[in-house]
Design a protein around this motif. Sequence first.
Motif, PDB file in Angstrom:
ATOM      1  N   PRO A 144     -65.107  21.466  18.323  1.00 65.66           N
ATOM      2  CA  PRO A 144     -63.891  20.665  18.073  1.00 65.66           C
ATOM      3  C   PRO A 144     -63.770  21.044  16.523  1.00 65.66           C
ATOM      4  CG  PRO A 144     -65.445  19.025  18.899  1.00 65.66           C
ATOM      5  CD  PRO A 144     -66.067  20.443  18.863  1.00 65.66           C
ATOM      6  N   GLU A 153     -70.346  18.402  16.740  1.00 67.64           N
ATOM      7  CA  GLU A 153     -69.441  17.866  15.557  1.00 67.64           C
ATOM      8  C   GLU A 153     -69.867  18.728  14.283  1.00 67.64           C
ATOM      9  OE1 GLU A 153     -69.797  13.675  15.299  1.00 67.64           O
ATOM     10  OE2 GLU A 153     -69.074  13.591  17.338  1.00 67.64           O
ATOM     11  N   GLU A 212     -62.321  24.769  16.090  1.00 72.96           N
ATOM     12  CA  GLU A 212     -61.029  24.946  16.432  1.00 72.96           C
ATOM     13  C   GLU A 212     -59.968  24.355  15.435  1.00 72.96           C
ATOM     14  OE1 GLU A 212     -60.650  23.180  20.501  1.00 72.96           O
ATOM     15  OE2 GLU A 212     -62.196  24.791  21.156  1.00 72.96           O
ATOM     16  N   THR A 213     -60.469  23.083  14.815  1.00 69.12           N
ATOM     17  CA  THR A 213     -59.586  22.507  13.889  1.00 69.12           C
ATOM     18  C   THR A 213     -59.410  23.569  12.775  1.00 69.12           C
ATOM     19  OG1 THR A 213     -60.277  20.357  14.494  1.00 69.12           O
ATOM     20  CG2 THR A 213     -58.893  20.434  12.375  1.00 69.12           C
TER      21      THR A 213
END
Length: 136
Positions: free
Chosen positions: A130, A122, A133-134
């Motif tokens: 994640p 995270e 990629e955001t």
Amino acid sequence: MQRLALLLTALAATYSEAFVAPTVTKPFTITTSQTTSLYETAAEKATEISDEPEMNPDNPNLPVLKGDYDWDAEYAADPDWITENVPGKIVLGDVELAAQVTALSKLEEKYRKVRQEEEYTEARIIGWGPKAETYN
């Protein structure tokens, strides 16, 4: 001005003696009735009123508790009701405690690794995570 006159007229009409009911005086009479005692005998009165708390028959040092109920006697026939080896009431030996501590340490280590891996994934802002990629 007209309102004041109307108000004074209304007050005067309600204040006059024409609207007051006459007082009727009745002779004062005393009626007596038989009183019934709440307790039939002095023995009943003594048993009803007691300053001393009732004592527990199992342990005379403790008072009786309202709603104290023997659940073990009530559910003794129920197969799901356990009275032996109840968690939190059993006494464990040193070997059993050591085995329990070892098993809990293994679980702690396993879930600590999982937590650390999730926190690392995270927190990544570069690469194939994640959050990265955001941002891309």
